[in-house]
Design an enzyme around this catalytic site. Structure first.
Site, PDB file in Angstrom:
ATOM      1  N   ASP A  25       0.855  -1.193   0.000  1.00 34.56           N
ATOM      2  CA  ASP A  25       0.000   0.000   0.000  1.00 34.56           C
ATOM      3  C   ASP A  25       0.891   1.242   0.000  1.00 34.56           C
ATOM      4  OD1 ASP A  25      -1.896   1.950   0.426  1.00 34.56           O
ATOM      5  OD2 ASP A  25      -2.053   1.548   2.593  1.00 34.56           O
ATOM      6  N   ASN A  27      -0.507   4.540  -0.591  1.00 33.58           N
ATOM      7  CA  ASN A  27      -1.220   5.786  -0.268  1.00 33.58           C
ATOM      8  C   ASN A  27      -1.989   5.714   1.048  1.00 33.58           C
ATOM      9  OD1 ASN A  27      -3.199   4.063  -1.079  1.00 33.58           O
ATOM     10  ND2 ASN A  27      -4.255   5.502  -2.423  1.00 33.58           N
ATOM     11  N   ASP A  29      -4.182   3.775   2.505  1.00 33.08           N
ATOM     12  CA  ASP A  29      -5.612   3.489   2.690  1.00 33.08           C
ATOM     13  C   ASP A  29      -5.825   2.030   3.094  1.00 33.08           C
ATOM     14  OD1 ASP A  29      -5.060   2.185   0.331  1.00 33.08           O
ATOM     15  OD2 ASP A  29      -6.610   3.164  -0.856  1.00 33.08           O
ATOM     16  N   ASP A  33      -1.676  -1.223  -3.958  1.00 27.98           N
ATOM     17  CA  ASP A  33      -1.983  -0.441  -5.164  1.00 27.98           C
ATOM     18  C   ASP A  33      -0.828  -0.514  -6.170  1.00 27.98           C
ATOM     19  OD1 ASP A  33      -0.082   1.327  -4.003  1.00 27.98           O
ATOM     20  OD2 ASP A  33      -1.685   2.250  -2.834  1.00 27.98           O
ATOM     21  N   ASP A 102      -5.118  -9.863 -15.425  1.00 27.27           N
ATOM     22  CA  ASP A 102      -6.228 -10.797 -15.299  1.00 27.27           C
ATOM     23  C   ASP A 102      -7.364 -10.260 -16.159  1.00 27.27           C
ATOM     24  OD1 ASP A 102      -7.826 -12.855 -14.059  1.00 27.27           O
ATOM     25  OD2 ASP A 102      -6.588 -12.581 -12.259  1.00 27.27           O
ATOM     26  N   ASP A 204      -9.702 -15.693 -16.787  1.00 32.92           N
ATOM     27  CA  ASP A 204     -10.485 -16.282 -15.702  1.00 32.92           C
ATOM     28  C   ASP A 204     -11.521 -17.277 -16.253  1.00 32.92           C
ATOM     29  OD1 ASP A 204     -11.057 -15.981 -12.794  1.00 32.92           O
ATOM     30  OD2 ASP A 204     -13.032 -15.367 -13.487  1.00 32.92           O
ATOM     31  N   GLU A 272      -7.202 -20.119 -16.871  1.00 32.25           N
ATOM     32  CA  GLU A 272      -7.693 -20.904 -15.739  1.00 32.25           C
ATOM     33  C   GLU A 272      -8.844 -21.757 -16.259  1.00 32.25           C
ATOM     34  OE1 GLU A 272      -9.740 -20.269 -11.384  1.00 32.25           O
ATOM     35  OE2 GLU A 272     -10.572 -19.283 -13.120  1.00 32.25           O
ATOM     36  N   HIS A 334      -4.450 -17.386  -5.408  1.00 30.34           N
ATOM     37  CA  HIS A 334      -5.293 -16.598  -4.504  1.00 30.34           C
ATOM     38  C   HIS A 334      -6.622 -17.278  -4.165  1.00 30.34           C
ATOM     39  CE1 HIS A 334      -6.758 -15.708  -8.506  1.00 30.34           C
ATOM     40  NE2 HIS A 334      -7.899 -15.393  -7.943  1.00 30.34           N
ATOM     41  N   ASP A 335      -6.899 -18.425  -4.764  1.00 33.04           N
ATOM     42  CA  ASP A 335      -8.137 -19.153  -4.456  1.00 33.04           C
ATOM     43  C   ASP A 335      -7.878 -20.387  -3.600  1.00 33.04           C
ATOM     44  OD1 ASP A 335      -9.731 -17.499  -6.039  1.00 33.04           O
ATOM     45  OD2 ASP A 335      -9.279 -18.659  -7.844  1.00 33.04           O
TER      46      ASP A 335
HETATM   47  C1  NOJ Z   1     -11.540 -17.567 -10.506  1.00 25.56           C
HETATM   48  C2  NOJ Z   1     -10.808 -16.517  -9.744  1.00 25.56           C
HETATM   49  O1  NOJ Z   1      -9.481 -16.916  -9.571  1.00 25.56           O
HETATM   50  C3  NOJ Z   1     -11.557 -16.332  -8.439  1.00 25.56           C
HETATM   51  O2  NOJ Z   1     -10.847 -15.548  -7.525  1.00 25.56           O
HETATM   52  C4  NOJ Z   1     -12.889 -15.743  -8.758  1.00 25.56           C
HETATM   53  O3  NOJ Z   1     -13.652 -15.633  -7.562  1.00 25.56           O
HETATM   54  C5  NOJ Z   1     -13.654 -16.611  -9.753  1.00 25.56           C
HETATM   55  N1  NOJ Z   1     -12.840 -17.071 -10.829  1.00 25.56           N
HETATM   56  C6  NOJ Z   1     -14.806 -15.875 -10.347  1.00 25.56           C
HETATM   57  O4  NOJ Z   1     -14.326 -14.860 -11.191  1.00 25.56           O
END
Ligand code: NOJ
Length: 564
Positions: A25, A27, A29, A33, A102, A204, A272, A334-335
Site C-alpha cells: 500500500d 497511499n 488506505d 496499489d 487478469d 479467468d 484458468e 489466490h483461491d
Molecule cells: C476464478 C478466480 O481466480 C476467483 O478468484 C474468482 O472468484 C472466480 N474465478 C470468479 O471470477
C-alpha cells in the site's frame, strides 16, 4: 522439444502472481496499489522473476474483489489510475519484467452498465448480452445447473420475470458469448490493453464461456468414485458438467482470441480452466499452438506431500498435453490454501510445523526444475502461511457463507510480510485484511539477511534456472527408483544433463537404487550445483550416497556429455 525463440519468452519465464490488494500500500488506505508494486519492483527483480500476473485491476464492485468488473478498460481508483499503470508497465519493462493482466471473460458485475441495461427490460438491445430464460414453472429455475459456489446457477429478476444465469456468485452474471456483440466488446477491451503494451492475459474461468443452448440437464456424477480431494466432492461436483462448461464453441472463441493476441508480438495467454479433469484442462491448448499458451492444472493444488503424488500429477499432465504444448505449473494461488500450509500445516492447513521451511524448499525445487513455466504466488518465497481468521474478520464472500466449514480464501490473501514493523511493513494504515501474526518472524527483511532462508534458496534456484538451459528448456526424464521416499529426474538439453533428487522424508535415505538406475550408469562422480545439505562444487558417488532429511540435490556429471 526444447526449442525456444524470443517470442517464446514465456517458456523460460518465472511468473509471479501479485494479489494487488495485498502486496504493498503506497497511499495509506490499507489497500495495496499500483504505485506500491512500483516500489517493490527492485525486490521482484532481485528475486529473479521474469513476469508478473496482476489480479484484476479494473473498476469493480469488489464483492468478489475484482472478479466482478464494472469497466474493462478502466483502472480501479483504489489501485491508482491509468498513468500509474503506464508507469508500472514502463518501469517493469525497463527491468525486463513482463506484465500480464487478469481478464475476467466469463461474467461481469451485476453493476456493470451492460448488465444494468440488460436487466432493465426484456426488449433492451443488451438483453441478449447475458443469459436470460423463463423458469420451468412458477418458482422453478430454468434447469438444475449449479453455481460453482453455492446453490442453483439461476437468479430470478422480479422486474422482468425471468432468470439470469451465473456460474459463480449471483453478483456475477454470465455474459452470453454466443452474441457477436459481446465478443466484439470483449475483444476490443483486450486490444485496448495489448495496444498499451501489456504482455498478455491470465484468463479467468475459460472453460465456462459457453453453455448448452437447450439447457440440457447435467447427468448425475458420484464424486466418491473418482475424487482425490475434498474440493472435488463439493455439491457442484455431483453433476457431470456436460452442458454447462467445456463446450466445443468455447474453443472457437479462444482460437479467435489467440489470433488477436498473435497479431501483437510476444504476448501470452494463460488460462484458468476450472476443472480437475486433466484432459479437459489440456484441451485449452488446442492443437498445441492455436489456443492458450499455458493452462493451469488444478490437480497440483490438491496434491499431497508425497513423491508419488507429485510424480503422478506431473506425468499425467505431461501425457495429456498436445504435442508442441508447454506445461504450466503452480502450487498455490489466490483461491487455494498456500501449499506450505497444505504440506506442513499443524492443524489442517493453518499454522505450520517445524518442517515448513525444508518442505518449502522441496516444493520450490519441484516447481522451478520441472519442465514447464512456473508460477509463484506472492509470499511463497518467504513461506507465508495460511492465516486463521475469525468470522468477523472474513472478507471473502465464500468464507462469509461457509465459515467455519470453510473460512474462505482470505487465508492465502493476507498482506505481504515485508518486515517486522507494524502491519508487516505493508501499510501504515489499518490493512483491509489482518496481517498474519507470523510477520514478526517471517518477513522479507529478515530472510534477505539469512543465507539459509527460504527466500535465499528461491533466489539461488531461480538464478541457476537462468544459467542452465537444461533446467528451463530441457527434456524431462523421471528416473524409476524403488524407493517411495524420494523423487529423481533429469533435465537434458543439448550436452547438458542435470539431475534433481528430492528427499520428501524427514529421515536419511539411501540413494543406492538411484545409483543403479540405467540412465545413471556408470556412476560417474556427480558435482553439486545447488543443494540444501551439500555445498556447490562438492562431488558424490550416487551408489553410496545418502540423502539427508528433506534434502534437495541438484547436480551434474563431473564430465559433461557422458549421460546418454
Ligand atoms: C476464478 C478466480 O481466480 C476467483 O478468484 C474468482 O472468484 C472466480 N474465478 C470468479 O471470477
Amino acid at each position: 522439444m526444447g526449442e525456444s525463440t524470443k517470442n517464446d519468452w514465456w517458456k523460460r519465464a518465472v511468473f509471479y502472481e501479485i494479489y494487488v490488494r495485498s502486496f504493498k500500500d503506497s497511499n495509506r488506505d490499507g489497500v495495496g496499489d499500483l504505485p506500491g508494486i512500483i516500489e517493490k519492483l527492485e525486490y521482484l527483480h532481485s528475486l529473479g522473476v521474469d513476469a508478473l500476473w496482476l489480479t484484476p485491476i479494473n473498476p469493480s464492485t469488489d464483492y468478489d474483489f475484482g472478479y466482478d468488473v464494472t469497466d474493462y478498460t478502466g483502472v480501479n481508483p483504489l489501485f491508482g489510475n491509468i498513468s500509474d499503470f503506464q508507469l508500472l508497465l514502463k518501469e517493469a519493462h525497463a527491468l525486463n519484467i513482463k506484465l500480464i493482466l487478469d481478464f475476467v471473460l466469463n461474467h461481469t458485475s451485476v453493476e456493470h452498465p451492460w448488465f444494468l441495461e440488460s436487466r432493465s427490460s426484456r426488449t433492451n438491445p443488451k438483453r441478449d448480452w447475458y443469459i436470460w430464460r423463463d423458469g420451468r414453472s412458477p418458482g422453478k429455475p430454468p434447469n438444475r445447473w449449479m453455481s460453482r459456489v453455492i446453490g442453483k446457477a439461476w437468479e430470478f429478476d422480479q422486474n422482468t420475470g425471468q432468470y439470469y444465469y451465473h456460474a459463480f456468485f449471483k453478483q456475477q452474471p454470465d455474459l452470453n458469448w454466443r452474441n457477436p456483440e459481446v465478443k466484439k466488446a470483449m475483444f476490443e477491451a483486450a486490444k485496448y490493453w495489448l495496444d498499451l503494451g501489456v504482455d498478455g492475459f491470465r484468463l479467468d474461468l475459460v472453460n465456462h464461456l459457453v453453455e448448452d443452448e437447450l439447457l440440457r440437464e447435467n447427468p448425475f456424477n458420484n464424486p466418491l468414485n473418482s475424487s482425490r480431494s475434498i474440493q472435488e466432492m463439493l455439491p457442484y461436483e455431483w453433476q457431470k458438467h456436460l452442458y454447462d462448461r467445456d463446450l466445443p464453441e468455447t474453443h472457437e472463441i479462444l482460437k479467435e482470441l489467440r489470433s488477436l493476441t498473435d497479431s501483437f508480438s510476444s504476448r501470452v495467454l494463460v488460462g484458468e480452466a476450472a476443472t480437475f479433469d486433466t484432459s479437459a484442462a489440456a484441451s485449452y491448448y488446442g492443437s498445441g499452438d492455436d489456443e492458450l499458451h499455458l493452462v493451469f492444472n488444478f490437480n497440483f493444488f490438491t496434491c499431497p506431500f508425497q513423491p508419488r503424488s507429485f510424480l503422478h500429477t506431473a506425468l499425467e499432465w505431461h501425457d495429456a498435453l498436445p504435442s508442441g504444448a508447454w506445461p504450466c505449473l503452480a502450487l498455490s494461488n489466490h483461491d487455494q490454501p498456500r501449499h506450505i500450509g497444505r504440506f506442513a500445516g499443524s492443524f489442517l492447513v493453518y499454522g505450520e510445523s517445524q518442517d515448513a521451511v525444508p518442505k518449502g524448499k522441496i516444493a520450490a525445487s519441484f516447481l522451478l526444475t520441472l519442465r514447464g513455466s512456473p508460477f509463484l504466488y506472492y509470499g511463497e518465497e518467504i513461506g507465508m502461511r495460511n492465516s486463521f481468521l475469525w468470522p468477523w474478520e472474513v472478507k471473502d464472500p465464500a468464507g462469509k457463507i461457509f465459515w467455519p466449514a470453510f473460512q474462505g480464501r482470505d487465508m492465502s490473501r493476507t498482506p505481504m510480510q515485508w518486515s517486522p514493523s507494524s502491519n508487516a511493513g505493508f501499510s501504515t494504515a489499518k490493512p483491509w485484511l489482518r496481517p498474519d501474526p507470523s510477520y514478526s518472524e517471517c518477513n522479507v527483511l529478515y530472510q534477505e539477511q539469512d543465507p539459509y532462508s527460504l527466500l535465499s534458496f528461491y533466489r539461488k534456484l531461480i538464478r541457476l534456472r537462468k544459467e542452465r538451459e537444461a533446467l528451463a528448456l530441457g527434456a524431462l526424464e523421471f528416473i524409476p527408483v524403488t524407493s517411495s521416499d524420494y523423487l529423481a529426474y533429469m533435465r537434458k538439453f543439448n550436452n547438458e544433463s542435470i539431475l534433481i533428487v528430492l528427499n520428501f522424508r524427514n529421515t536419511m535415505v539411501s540413494l543406492s537404487s538411484l545409483g543403479e538406475a540405467h540412465q545413471l550408469r556408470p556412476p560417474w562422480p556427480w558435482k553439486v550445483l545447488l543443494g540444501t545439505s551439500r555445498k556447490a562444487g562438492e562431488t558424490l558417488d550416487l551408489r553410496s550416497a545418502w540423502m539427508r532429511p528433506y534434502e534437495v540435490l541438484i547436480a551434474e556429471p563431473v564430465s559433461k556429455g557422458e549421460v546418454e
